[in-house]
Design an enzyme around this catalytic site. Structure first.
Site, PDB file in Angstrom:
ATOM      1  N   ASP A 233      -9.210   6.097  37.545  1.00  0.00           N
ATOM      2  CA  ASP A 233     -10.577   5.056  37.872  1.00  0.00           C
ATOM      3  C   ASP A 233     -11.482   4.548  36.452  1.00  0.00           C
ATOM      4  O   ASP A 233     -11.365   5.226  36.237  1.00  0.00           O
ATOM      5  CB  ASP A 233     -11.444   5.131  38.724  1.00  0.00           C
ATOM      6  CG  ASP A 233     -11.637   3.641  39.589  1.00  0.00           C
ATOM      7  OD1 ASP A 233     -12.560   2.981  38.845  1.00  0.00           O
ATOM      8  OD2 ASP A 233     -10.990   2.690  40.417  1.00  0.00           O
ATOM      9  N   ILE A 234     -11.245   2.866  36.464  1.00  0.00           N
ATOM     10  CA  ILE A 234     -11.199   2.766  35.156  1.00  0.00           C
ATOM     11  C   ILE A 234     -12.498   2.404  35.487  1.00  0.00           C
ATOM     12  O   ILE A 234     -12.696   1.435  36.198  1.00  0.00           O
ATOM     13  CB  ILE A 234     -11.121   1.214  34.664  1.00  0.00           C
ATOM     14  CG1 ILE A 234      -9.622   1.509  33.655  1.00  0.00           C
ATOM     15  CG2 ILE A 234     -11.582   0.794  32.864  1.00  0.00           C
ATOM     16  CD1 ILE A 234      -8.691  -0.091  33.929  1.00  0.00           C
ATOM     17  N   ASN A 241     -14.782  -6.604  33.792  1.00  0.00           N
ATOM     18  CA  ASN A 241     -14.462  -8.276  33.777  1.00  0.00           C
ATOM     19  C   ASN A 241     -15.618  -9.429  33.856  1.00  0.00           C
ATOM     20  O   ASN A 241     -14.951 -10.671  33.040  1.00  0.00           O
ATOM     21  CB  ASN A 241     -13.112  -8.051  34.916  1.00  0.00           C
ATOM     22  CG  ASN A 241     -11.981  -8.396  35.221  1.00  0.00           C
ATOM     23  OD1 ASN A 241     -11.594  -8.185  34.313  1.00  0.00           O
ATOM     24  ND2 ASN A 241     -11.147  -7.819  36.287  1.00  0.00           N
ATOM     25  N   ASP A 250      -7.002  -7.667  31.889  1.00  0.00           N
ATOM     26  CA  ASP A 250      -5.341  -7.344  31.600  1.00  0.00           C
ATOM     27  C   ASP A 250      -5.400  -6.316  30.497  1.00  0.00           C
ATOM     28  O   ASP A 250      -4.198  -5.198  30.582  1.00  0.00           O
ATOM     29  CB  ASP A 250      -4.720  -8.403  31.663  1.00  0.00           C
ATOM     30  CG  ASP A 250      -5.406  -8.992  32.859  1.00  0.00           C
ATOM     31  OD1 ASP A 250      -5.359  -8.451  34.476  1.00  0.00           O
ATOM     32  OD2 ASP A 250      -4.489 -10.514  33.198  1.00  0.00           O
ATOM     33  N   GLU A 275      -7.529  -1.238  39.592  1.00  0.00           N
ATOM     34  CA  GLU A 275      -7.921  -0.196  37.852  1.00  0.00           C
ATOM     35  C   GLU A 275      -7.227   0.844  38.456  1.00  0.00           C
ATOM     36  O   GLU A 275      -8.208   1.496  37.668  1.00  0.00           O
ATOM     37  CB  GLU A 275      -9.213  -0.688  37.253  1.00  0.00           C
ATOM     38  CG  GLU A 275     -10.298  -0.312  38.390  1.00  0.00           C
ATOM     39  CD  GLU A 275     -11.044  -0.880  39.437  1.00  0.00           C
ATOM     40  OE1 GLU A 275     -12.342  -0.832  39.834  1.00  0.00           O
ATOM     41  OE2 GLU A 275     -10.332  -2.196  40.179  1.00  0.00           O
TER      42      GLU A 275
END
Length: 378
Positions: A233-234, A241, A250, A275
Site C-alpha cells: 500500500d502507498i 491525492n 496517477d 493504491e
C-alpha cells in the site's frame, strides 16, 4: 482455398471487432476486404489496359491513405451512430471509384493517364507505378512505423502490417499469388491484434499496465503447494491525492507499479485496487520474500519523484495604481518522497485458502503502517 482465405479471415476480424468494440481494426479489415476483392475481380488482367490501369492507381492511392487516416481517428464501434462519418467517407470513395470505372468515363480516364505518363516507372514494356504513388506508399509505411515506436497502441502493429502487405502487393503485382498471400498475412495479424487487445482490456490494468484483479483471481484459483502473498500500500496516498491532485496521484501509481515490476524472486505483481498492490511468490516462504520486498521498498523510497506545483506570487504595484499588488502564478519543481508499506504471509497448510493468506497479509500490512510505515512485516 488460398484465394478465399483472406475473405474469411477479414470477415472474422470484422465480426470480432464489433463484439470487442475495436472499430478501427474492423474498418481496416473492411478496407482490406474491399481492396482484395477489387484486385481479384477487376485487376486480374494486364494492367496496360486503360481503365484497368487507372483502377490500379486508384487502389494504390486510396488504400494506404485510408489506413493512415484510421491511425489518427478515435476508436469507434464499427456499427454505431458515432461511426457514421467513417462509413460516409468510405461510401463516398466507393461511389467515386464506381463512377470512374463506367464506360462513358473512358475518355476522361485516358486523358488522366496521358497526363501522369511522364512520371510512370516502367518495368520492361509494362507500366507499373507512378513515382509519386510509390513515394506516398513509402511515407505511409514510415508514418505507421513511427507511430508504433512512439505510442503504446497495440493495434498500430496490425495497421503497419496492413500497409506493408498492401505495399508489397502493388509493387510486386505481377507475382503470382502475391495478393492472396500478403492479404492473408495482414488478416492474421489483425486477428491476433484484436485477440491481444481484448486480453489486455480484460486482464491488464489500464493505468499501470500491470495485471489487474481479474488476472490475480485466475492465478489464485490455480495455486497449490508452497507460496506467499505480499500486500502493498502507498503510504498516505489519500493525503497526497488531496494535496497535489489526482493527475499527480496517477503518476505516483504508475511509478510505483514500474518499480514493483522489477521485483526479484520470480514474484508476479498485480494491481489489487486503488493504491494497493499484490505480489505472488510461488514456492517461497514469507521469510524468503523479505529480502526481495525490502529491495523494492527501498527502490520506491529512493525514487526522485518530481512534481510541478503552481505557486502564487504577489508583486506590489507603483503608487497611484488602482490595485495595490498583482498576482502571478509560477510553477516550481520539487522532489517528494513516496514510500510503501508491505505485509507478506505464506500458506500454512493444505487447507489454507489463498483468500486466507491475503487476509493475513493485509493484517500484516496494517501492522507495518501502525509501526511507522515504509517497512515490511512478515
Amino acid at each position: 482455398m488460398l484465394v478465399e482465405l483472406p475473405n474469411i479471415l477479414f470477415m472474422l476480424v470484422i465480426v470480432l471487432s464489433h463484439f470487442f468494440k475495436q472499430g478501427r481494426s474492423g474498418f481496416a479489415a473492411l478496407l482490406m476486404l474491399v481492396a482484395y476483392n477489387v484486385i481479384q475481380q477487376r485487376l486480374q488482367t494486364p494492367l496496360a489496359v486503360g481503365s484497368t490501369l487507372f483502377e490500379y492507381y486508384f487502389l494504390v492511392l486510396l488504400l494506404p491513405a485510408n489506413l493512415v487516416l484510421l491511425l489518427f481517428l478515435p476508436e469507434r464501434a464499427l456499427f454505431s451512430f458515432k461511426a457514421l462519418s467513417y462509413h460516409a467517407i468510405f461510401i463516398v470513395q466507393i461511389a467515386v471509384f464506381y463512377w470512374f470505372i463506367q464506360p462513358e468515363q473512358l475518355p476522361l480516364v485516358s486523358n488522366l493517364l496521358t497526363a501522369i505518363e511522364p512520371w510512370i516507372l516502367v518495368s520492361g514494356d509494362v507500366s507499373v507505378l507512378p513515382n509519386i504513388l510509390l513515394g506516398l506508399l513509402i511515407c505511409a509505411v514510415l508514418i505507421a512505423a513511427i507511430l508504433m515506436l512512439f505510442r503504446e497502441v497495440s493495434s498500430d502493429q496490425a495497421f503497419l502490417s496492413a500497409l506493408l502487405a498492401s505495399t508489397l502487393t502493388v509493387v510486386e503485382f505481377e507475382q503470382q499469388w502475391i495478393s492472396a498471400s500478403m492479404f492473408t498475412i495482414s488478416a492474421i495479424v489483425l486477428l491476433f491484434s484484436i485477440l491481444k487487445r481484448s486480453h489486455e482490456q480484460a486482464f491488464i490494468d489500464e493505468l499501470t499496465r500491470i495485471p489487474g484483479r481479474r488476472a490475480l483471481n485466475i492465478e489464485l484459483a490455480q495455486l497449490s503447494g508452497k507460496y506467499s502473498i505480499a500486500m502493498l500500500d502507498i503510504d498516505r496516498f489519500k493525503k497526497f491525492n488531496d494535496t497535489y491532485g489526482h493527475d499527480i496521484g496517477d503518476s505516483v501509481l504508475k511509478m510505483v507499479a514500474s518499480q514493483l515490476a522489477t521485483v526479484k524472486g520470480r514474484g508476479r505483481v498485480f494491481r489489487y485496487g486503488g493504491e494497493e498492490f499484490t505480489i505472488l511468490f510461488k514456492g517461497k516462504s514469507a521469510l524468503d520474500c523479505i529480502g526481495y520486498l525490502n529491495d523494492i521498498r527501498l527502490l520506491v523510497a529512493d525514487y526522485p519523484f518530481q512534481i510541478r506545483q503552481p505557486v502564487e506570487r504577489r508583486e506590489p504595484q507603483e503608487a497611484g495604481a488602482k490595485n495595490t499588488d498583482s498576482c502571478q502564478v509560477e510553477f516550481i519543481e520539487k522532489t517528494v518522497k513516496v514510500t510503501i508499506s508491505i505485509g507478506v504471509a505464506q500458506r500454512r497448510s493444505s487447507t489454507t485458502s489463498p483468500d486466507e493468506v491475503i487476509i493475513a497479509a493485509d493484517k500484516l500490512l496494517y501492522k507495518a503502517k501502525e509501526s511507522g510505515r515504509n517497512q515490511v512485516c512478515a
